[in-house]
Design an enzyme around this catalytic site. Structure first.
Site, mmCIF file in Angstrom:
data_model
loop_
_atom_site.group_PDB
_atom_site.id
_atom_site.type_symbol
_atom_site.label_atom_id
_atom_site.label_comp_id
_atom_site.label_asym_id
_atom_site.label_seq_id
_atom_site.Cartn_x
_atom_site.Cartn_y
_atom_site.Cartn_z
ATOM 1 N N LYS A 36 26.799 7.762 59.556
ATOM 2 C CA LYS A 36 26.437 8.379 58.181
ATOM 3 C C LYS A 36 26.320 10.000 58.427
ATOM 4 O O LYS A 36 26.702 10.471 57.512
ATOM 5 C CB LYS A 36 25.165 7.660 57.454
ATOM 6 N N CYS A 53 10.785 15.298 49.024
ATOM 7 C CA CYS A 53 11.296 13.993 49.577
ATOM 8 C C CYS A 53 10.184 13.385 50.102
ATOM 9 O O CYS A 53 9.351 13.915 50.797
ATOM 10 C CB CYS A 53 12.618 14.482 50.527
ATOM 11 N N ARG A 105 10.746 19.321 53.517
ATOM 12 C CA ARG A 105 12.288 19.534 53.525
ATOM 13 C C ARG A 105 12.589 20.744 52.895
ATOM 14 O O ARG A 105 13.538 20.678 52.208
ATOM 15 C CB ARG A 105 13.052 18.263 53.358
ATOM 16 N N ASP A 125 14.622 9.723 63.242
ATOM 17 C CA ASP A 125 15.263 8.656 62.376
ATOM 18 C C ASP A 125 15.135 7.145 62.913
ATOM 19 O O ASP A 125 15.440 6.331 62.408
ATOM 20 C CB ASP A 125 16.916 8.916 62.107
ATOM 21 N N ARG A 172 21.353 3.188 51.309
ATOM 22 C CA ARG A 172 21.853 4.514 51.313
ATOM 23 C C ARG A 172 22.409 4.476 52.936
ATOM 24 O O ARG A 172 23.527 5.602 52.841
ATOM 25 C CB ARG A 172 20.791 5.437 51.285
HETATM 26 N N1 EPU Z 1 13.371 22.312 58.046
HETATM 27 C C1 EPU Z 1 13.070 23.588 57.721
HETATM 28 N N2 EPU Z 1 13.833 24.661 57.003
HETATM 29 C C2 EPU Z 1 15.184 24.150 56.710
HETATM 30 C C3 EPU Z 1 15.507 22.989 57.316
HETATM 31 C C4 EPU Z 1 14.767 22.197 57.838
HETATM 32 O O1 EPU Z 1 11.637 24.209 57.766
HETATM 33 O O2 EPU Z 1 15.672 25.055 56.191
HETATM 34 C C5 EPU Z 1 12.584 21.581 58.950
HETATM 35 C C6 EPU Z 1 12.423 20.493 58.366
HETATM 36 O O3 EPU Z 1 11.541 20.439 57.369
HETATM 37 C C7 EPU Z 1 12.340 19.304 59.230
HETATM 38 C C8 EPU Z 1 12.959 19.964 60.619
HETATM 39 O O4 EPU Z 1 13.024 21.399 60.175
HETATM 40 O O5 EPU Z 1 10.565 19.563 59.746
HETATM 41 C C9 EPU Z 1 14.275 19.203 60.652
HETATM 42 O O6 EPU Z 1 14.844 19.074 59.463
HETATM 43 P P1 EPU Z 1 16.585 19.135 59.671
HETATM 44 O O7 EPU Z 1 16.778 20.302 58.808
HETATM 45 O O8 EPU Z 1 17.042 19.129 60.912
HETATM 46 O O9 EPU Z 1 17.086 17.994 58.786
HETATM 47 P P2 EPU Z 1 18.030 17.732 57.873
HETATM 48 O O10 EPU Z 1 19.337 18.373 58.467
HETATM 49 O O11 EPU Z 1 17.981 17.974 56.410
HETATM 50 C C10 EPU Z 1 19.020 15.569 59.313
HETATM 51 C C11 EPU Z 1 19.429 14.126 58.951
HETATM 52 C C12 EPU Z 1 17.967 13.337 58.834
HETATM 53 C C13 EPU Z 1 17.278 13.446 59.924
HETATM 54 C C14 EPU Z 1 17.035 15.128 60.327
HETATM 55 C C15 EPU Z 1 16.452 15.133 61.632
HETATM 56 C C16 EPU Z 1 21.390 14.057 57.810
HETATM 57 C C17 EPU Z 1 22.298 14.051 56.491
HETATM 58 N N3 EPU Z 1 20.036 14.028 57.647
HETATM 59 O O12 EPU Z 1 18.493 15.996 58.152
HETATM 60 O O13 EPU Z 1 18.441 12.088 58.415
HETATM 61 O O14 EPU Z 1 16.122 13.056 59.973
HETATM 62 O O15 EPU Z 1 18.241 15.631 60.594
HETATM 63 O O16 EPU Z 1 17.018 14.906 62.792
HETATM 64 O O17 EPU Z 1 22.003 14.507 58.908
HETATM 65 C C18 EPU Z 1 18.027 9.721 57.850
HETATM 66 O O18 EPU Z 1 19.305 9.423 58.298
HETATM 67 O O19 EPU Z 1 17.435 8.953 57.465
HETATM 68 C C19 EPU Z 1 17.635 11.262 57.815
HETATM 69 C C20 EPU Z 1 16.487 11.525 57.282
#
Ligand code: EPU
Length: 423
Positions: free
Chosen positions: A22, A115, A120, A309, A401
């Site tokens: 996904k 969220c 996030r 995850d 989802r």
């Molecule tokens: N963060 C920031 N600023 C940003 C972006 C992120 O502070 O601009 C922080 C977040 O709050 C978090 C950390 O950085 O503490 C990591 O977040 P990340 O940006 O890596 O999360 P994401 O890219 O939004 C993806 C996955 C999530 C998974 C996270 C971490 C997808 C679609 N989602 O989210 O997957 O938990 O990486 O590995 O790829 C799931 O599949 O259940 C899911 C939530």
């Protein structure tokens, strides 16, 4: 709204296929916005998140068709404005921002809301795109990015307080493919899903090196082309079934997995006492449940560390593993909503400051429980497989989802589950 009723106590046996990832599919679908030519993507799991992304692409003007796992997308003429009604349903829709900005020189995307797994923010995405030359404005809950004269390569450090950002790395990498000059992303996310996206972009004609490491170098090109691609296996779905098999299985085999991507999960489950054997190619594994098990200490970390995850599902496994386990989530310290529900089933868990201390109990018992997010709901299903009695899990849309045909796959393994319409 559907509910899942799980009649606990069945032993899981047999083999299932793991679906495509996904979290790789979502940015890859968004990346089709970078070209007007046809893209064909195979093994896109049929889950509601990929459906939302397809709906977003369609609403932007793309011609998208999906049939049995294959998505064909042609983004010949697309708008620069992602519709709020669709974007608000899924945080990952933020990853249309980079491609739209690069292709159109402008994009308007709603600011994602809070969220249940944590705050996030998207500051790192914006920091990266700003460094490439985008002007950013906020108004009425929307973010507008403009780069009238195009984007320019830059050196960008994407490290945040909780480590690298996966979708932030994806967004900047996608935007940089069409920027003028060279972009270097330091502290990039090294997740396999980022590498899969880079492989997709490179087949489209991008020039990306270093994906899968903390430093990604992108040499901008003038245009990208249509491509065919097969998405990598979903390591979190695989991990979830590995945990289910360790909890309630007797020789469960998972096909279409990737051993390399599952190292941290395999190590954690083996540390608790179970055995996981892979075939030589590393694409099939069998989980052998052991009765002599022990608690483990886990700390989530960016890849190749233990994935956040898989934190909830492992907590469910450890809830009935003798001894004390300590599970710390450094990436989403508030991601422990499943613990309150597991406690309703008799688990002994104390959560404090981003850490769960689990005292393994001999037996869980069924209770009506509520799914709060995708992985939390998977954890409840796992716990219910082992619990005494019939557990009703409501708000099943969370699990839909991200888990393709979850009930069919569990039934194939011999679990007693039924999906019922909530009144
Ligand atoms: N963060 C920031 N600023 C940003 C972006 C992120 O502070 O601009 C922080 C977040 O709050 C978090 C950390 O950085 O503490 C990591 O977040 P990340 O940006 O890596 O999360 P994401 O890219 O939004 C993806 C996955 C999530 C998974 C996270 C971490 C997808 C679609 N989602 O989210 O997957 O938990 O990486 O590995 O790829 C799931 O599949 O259940 C899911 C939530």
């Amino acid at each position: 709204m559907d509910k899942l009723v799980v009649h606990g106590g069945a032993t899981l046996r047999g083999a299932i296929n793991i679906s495509g990832s996904k979290n790789a599919s979502l940015p890859i679908l968004a990346a089709t916005l970078l070209t007007g030519e046809d893209c064909i993507i195979r093994r896109v799991p049929d889950v509601s998140d990929t459906n939302y992304m397809i709906q977003i692409l369609s609403a932007l003007g793309a011609d998208v068709e999906r049939s049995s796992g294959t998505v064909r997308a042609t983004c010949a003429d697309v708008s620069d404005q992602a519709p709020y009604e669709l974007v608000r349903r899924m945080r990952a829709s933020i990853c249309v921002m980079g491609p739209l900005l690069a292709r159109k020189g402008r994009c308007v995307v709603s600011l994602p809301g809070g969220c249940v797994i944590g705050d996030r923010p998207v500051d790192l995405h914006l920091r990266g795109l700003e460094a490439l030359g985008a002007k950013i404005e906020f108004e009425g809950g929307n973010i507008t990015l403009t780069a009238k004269d195009g984007l320019r390569g830059a050196e960008i450090d994407l490290r945040g307080t909780h480590g690298p950002t996966v979708l932030g790395t994806d967004n900047v990498m996608m935007a940089a493919t069409l920027a003028e000059g060279i972009t270097i992303i330091e502290s990039a996310a090294a997740e396999p899903e980022v590498l899969d996206l880079a492989n997709f972009l490179n087949s489209m004609g991008a020039k990306i090196t270093g994906a899968g490491t903390r430093r990604i170098v992108i040499e901008g090109v003038k245009e990208l082309h249509g491509v065919e691609h097969t998405v990598i296996p979903d390591r979190i779905e695989a991990g979830t079934f590995m945990a289910a098999a360790a909890l309630a299985g007797d020789g469960v085999t998972l096909r279409r997995v990737c051993r390399e991507h599952l190292k941290a999960i395999t190590a954690a489950i083996e540390q608790s006492g179970h055995r996981i054997d892979f075939n030589e190619a590393g694409d099939v594994c069998t989980v052998h449940r052991n009765e002599m098990t022990q608690g483990v200490n886990l700390v989530t970390a960016p890849y190749p560390g233990y994935p956040t995850d898989m934190q909830a599902q492992m907590t469910a496994l450890l809830a009935t593993t003798p001894g004390i386990s300590v599970i710390k989530d450094t990436i989403f310290p508030q991601r422990f909503m499943h613990c309150a529900e597991l406690k309703r089933m008799g688990a002994d868990i104390r959560v404090d400051n981003g850490t769960a201390v689990v005292h393994g109990v001999a037996q869980l018992s069924a209770a009506p429980v509520m799914a709060s997010d995708l992985r939390a709901s998977a954890a409840l299903v796992l716990a219910a497989l082992k619990a005494k009695g019939s557990t009703e899990i409501s708000r099943l849309y969370h699990i839909d989802r991200g888990y393709e045909l979850i009930d069919e796959k569990l039934l194939m393994l011999g679990a007693h589950v039924e999906r019922v319409k909530d009144r």
